[in-house]
Structures are given as C-alpha cells and as structure tokens.
Design a protein around this motif. Structure first.
Motif, mmCIF file in Angstrom:
data_model
loop_
_atom_site.group_PDB
_atom_site.id
_atom_site.type_symbol
_atom_site.label_atom_id
_atom_site.label_comp_id
_atom_site.label_asym_id
_atom_site.label_seq_id
_atom_site.Cartn_x
_atom_site.Cartn_y
_atom_site.Cartn_z
ATOM 1 N N HIS A 104 0.672 -1.049 0.008
ATOM 2 C CA HIS A 104 -0.072 -0.065 0.085
ATOM 3 C C HIS A 104 0.855 1.306 -0.020
ATOM 4 N N ASN A 105 1.944 1.499 0.668
ATOM 5 C CA ASN A 105 2.845 2.332 0.940
ATOM 6 C C ASN A 105 3.496 2.585 -0.368
ATOM 7 N N ASP A 106 4.180 1.436 -0.993
ATOM 8 C CA ASP A 106 4.776 1.451 -2.127
ATOM 9 C C ASP A 106 3.989 1.958 -3.271
ATOM 10 N N PHE A 107 2.637 1.804 -3.514
ATOM 11 C CA PHE A 107 2.089 2.080 -4.476
ATOM 12 C C PHE A 107 1.345 3.738 -4.347
ATOM 13 N N HIS A 108 1.149 4.210 -3.172
ATOM 14 C CA HIS A 108 1.132 5.462 -3.083
ATOM 15 C C HIS A 108 2.377 6.151 -3.521
ATOM 16 N N SER A 109 3.469 5.769 -2.778
ATOM 17 C CA SER A 109 4.774 6.469 -3.090
ATOM 18 C C SER A 109 5.096 6.404 -4.738
ATOM 19 N N TRP A 110 4.554 5.417 -5.244
ATOM 20 C CA TRP A 110 4.839 5.405 -6.732
ATOM 21 C C TRP A 110 4.006 6.265 -7.484
ATOM 22 N N ASN A 111 2.898 6.479 -6.969
ATOM 23 C CA ASN A 111 1.656 7.431 -7.404
ATOM 24 C C ASN A 111 2.096 8.805 -7.053
ATOM 25 N N GLY A 112 2.758 9.000 -6.218
ATOM 26 C CA GLY A 112 3.047 10.522 -5.798
ATOM 27 C C GLY A 112 2.814 10.914 -4.539
ATOM 28 N N GLY A 113 2.225 10.007 -3.713
ATOM 29 C CA GLY A 113 1.851 10.512 -2.308
ATOM 30 C C GLY A 113 0.328 10.065 -2.194
ATOM 31 N N TYR A 114 0.117 10.042 -0.881
ATOM 32 C CA TYR A 114 -1.134 9.683 -0.422
ATOM 33 C C TYR A 114 -2.339 10.656 -0.825
ATOM 34 N N GLN A 115 -1.780 12.030 -1.131
ATOM 35 C CA GLN A 115 -2.754 13.153 -1.436
ATOM 36 C C GLN A 115 -3.234 13.192 -2.946
ATOM 37 N N LYS A 116 -2.150 12.271 -3.712
ATOM 38 C CA LYS A 116 -2.546 12.369 -5.250
ATOM 39 C C LYS A 116 -3.841 11.582 -5.512
ATOM 40 N N PRO A 117 -4.697 11.851 -6.425
ATOM 41 C CA PRO A 117 -5.794 11.045 -6.761
ATOM 42 C C PRO A 117 -5.284 9.558 -7.272
ATOM 43 N N CYS A 118 -6.213 8.758 -7.313
ATOM 44 C CA CYS A 118 -5.527 7.122 -7.626
ATOM 45 C C CYS A 118 -6.865 6.649 -8.362
ATOM 46 N N THR A 119 -6.804 5.660 -9.161
ATOM 47 C CA THR A 119 -7.931 5.147 -9.947
ATOM 48 C C THR A 119 -7.367 3.501 -10.090
ATOM 49 N N ALA A 120 -8.256 2.945 -10.878
ATOM 50 C CA ALA A 120 -7.974 1.534 -11.198
ATOM 51 C C ALA A 120 -6.740 1.618 -12.192
ATOM 52 N N ASP A 121 -6.861 2.388 -13.309
ATOM 53 C CA ASP A 121 -5.689 2.534 -14.273
ATOM 54 C C ASP A 121 -4.232 2.758 -13.265
ATOM 55 N N HIS A 122 -4.308 3.645 -12.547
ATOM 56 C CA HIS A 122 -3.012 3.698 -11.892
ATOM 57 C C HIS A 122 -2.660 2.332 -11.098
ATOM 58 N N LEU A 123 -3.406 1.952 -10.287
ATOM 59 C CA LEU A 123 -2.977 0.424 -9.935
ATOM 60 C C LEU A 123 -2.627 -0.426 -10.960
ATOM 61 N N ILE A 124 -3.300 -0.706 -12.050
ATOM 62 C CA ILE A 124 -3.098 -1.730 -13.229
ATOM 63 C C ILE A 124 -1.521 -1.300 -13.553
#
Length: 322
Positions: free
Chosen positions: A276-296
């Motif tokens: 979970h932490n790795d994904f949000h770090s990869w995505n730019g932080g917990y405050q950044k929007p995330c979607t199914a496409d980001h997780l894919i």
C-alpha cells in the motif's frame, strides 16, 4: 421563472398555521377572493401566489399575498391577526436567511479538518462563509488581536502546511467582530447569524461525516473478509505464520476524490501495508488521486506476473462503470 419562485416561499400549511385557521378555511377565503372580481379584495396569481400543482389547487404565497389574506381576516374577524402575520413574516424571513447561511457553510466546508481535537477550516473557506475577502479577514484578525478576547494560536487559528486555518471558535470570533465592525447593515446581520446557524450546521456536517466514516470502516472490514486477509498483489496472507503482516483495504478510486465510491466494497482491494505504501509512493503520495488505471499500471510495471489482479481491476472498472 427561477427568479420569480424566490418571492413565493410560504406554503399553504405554514400560512394557515400562522393565521390560526385550518387549510380548508384558507381555501374558502381564497375562493371568496376569486368569487367577485369587482369587490375591494383581490388576490392575483404571480403576484400574491403561484401554483405548485394547479389541478390540486396547491399554492405557494408571496409575503404580499400573506399580508393580503391577513388584512382581510383582520377586518372580518374579532381576532387581531395583523400582528400575528407580521410576526410570522419576520420569522419566515429569518428562516430563509438562515437557510442561505447554512447552504453557504455546506458549500465552503471541504477543508474541514481535525487538529488537536478541534475542527479547523481554511482561510479560503472562512472568507466564503462570511462572504467577505482576504484583506477584510486580515484586518479583522488584527483588530481582534488587541481586543479583550484575542485569537489564540492552536485554539482559534493555526498554520497548516503553510496555509492559515481558523477553528470553529476562531470563525465565530471573526463573525462576532464583523457583525459590529462592518458598515453595511445586511452584512452585519449575516455575520451575526453565522455563529447561531454555524453551530447547528457544523454539528450536522460532523455527524454525517462520522456516520460515513463508520460505513467506510465497515466496508473495509467486509473487503478484508472477502479477500481472506490476503494481499491481492503478492498473495501474502496474515496468519499464525505471518503475524507481523498488516493487511489494509485500499480504495481503488481514492475516497477523497471519488467520495461516491468510498463506501462501496467493490471499490476496495486488500494489500499489505508495505505494498500500500509502495503504491502511493509510486503514485506521488497519499494526497494524489488514484484510480484503477493507476493500480493496473503499478502492477504491470512491478508485478507483471500477476495478471489475475489486473483482470480483477479491469472488471472493477466495468462494475463501477468507470
């Protein structure tokens, strides 16, 4: 028609209650008004009332319409209803004004956050609620600073991530100050009402938030049970051999940016805290929007062998129509 409707805000039931008569008696009075076009009593559609449902004779009255009926009753009844209707109109106006203030508070509460067991709002939202500007809030802050009841840091205001926030107590200090300091009468009245209306409105908002958080927590627990406390990306499961593993429920479409999906179990996937932490770090932080496409994309880049979770995520998009 939208502007016209704003003048017609008094329901028949409200008017009948204020006049201390039955709705049937009110209908009879209106029929009397309509029966003789040549008498001195007149009540006119689009001036005194509008129809909500003409087939049912359901009406909304304007203030002048309410006055007209009250004046008729005052002259034909032993009761002094004139004072009653004037008091009713005053209360009715106050209720409408308070409803506008409540709407304004609800419109400007997105920044509401908890800090030191107090609820804070951004300066931007405070400006919106008080219908003023940043310069006037700054001036009010400086004036309150030298008053007998000054602003106290961490209690009435604080700086959060470089932005000024005011607690609810700070908002009410500002509203009380502006209710006497402003030069325009209606602006003073608005600010004076903010504290009274705000206490009720913020309680409603906070109660709704607490209720929603409970429903979100319940959905997250349901998702963990559905996935057997197993990380859907790594396959690691919390059991007696992996007691230190922390399994969390991740919102595929972030709850802050897709609030309508926050309580949906289909929008949740279980991961280890590390993933979970790795994904949000990869995505730019917990405050950044995330979607199914980001997780894919995250899975494709870092766990390409796990095609099953990619298929699940694509199915989530279909189920949620995203």
């Amino acid at each position: 028609m939208g502007k016209k409707k704003k003048r017609f805000t008094i329901r028949e039931s409200q008017l009948a209650q204020a006049l201390e008569i039955t709705p049937e008696a009110l209908d009879e009075i209106i029929e009397f008004f309509d029966s003789d076009p040549d008498d001195e009593w007149e009540i006119t559609e689009n001036i005194h009332f509008i129809y909500v449902n003409k087939s049912l004779n359901e009406r909304l009255f304007s203030e002048i319409g309410a006055y007209a009926i009250a004046k008729y009753l005052d002259e034909t009844s032993p009761k002094n209803l004139w004072d009653i209707i004037k008091e009713f109109i005053t209360r009715h106006k106050e209720k409408i004004c308070n409803a506008f203030i409540s709407d304004k508070i609800q419109e400007h509460c997105s920044s509401l956050t908890t800090r030191n067991n107090r609820h804070f709002l951004s300066k931007r939202d405070v400006v919106g609620i008080l219908c003023t500007n940043h310069a006037r809030i700054n001036k009010a802050f400086e004036e309150i600073k030298v008053s007998s009841d000054p602003m106290i840091i961490s209690q009435d205001f604080d700086d959060i991530d470089g932005e000024r926030f005011y607690s609810l107590s700070g908002l009410y200090k500002l509203s009380r100050h502006l209710s006497t300091a402003l030069t325009v009468k209606d602006r003073r009245a608005w600010c004076a009402a903010v504290e009274v209306v705000g206490k009720k409105t913020f309680k409603m908002i906070l109660d709704q938030q607490a209720s929603k958080e409970k429903r979100i927590s319940s959905a997250m627990n349901t998702a963990k049970k559905r996935d057997s406390q197993t990380c859907q990306i790594t396959g690691i499961k919390r059991d007696k051999n992996h007691k230190s593993v922390n399994i969390v429920a991740h919102h595929i479409y972030s709850k802050e940016h897709y609030a309508h999906l926050a309580e949906c179990v289909d929008n949740l996937i279980t991961l280890t805290q590390e993933i979970h932490n790795d994904f949000h770090s990869w995505n730019g932080g917990y405050q950044k929007p995330c979607t199914a496409d980001h997780l894919i994309q995250f899975v494709q880049e870092l766990y390409p062998e796990n095609y099953e979770v990619i298929m699940k995520l694509k199915n989530v998009k279909k189920v949620l129509n995203m």
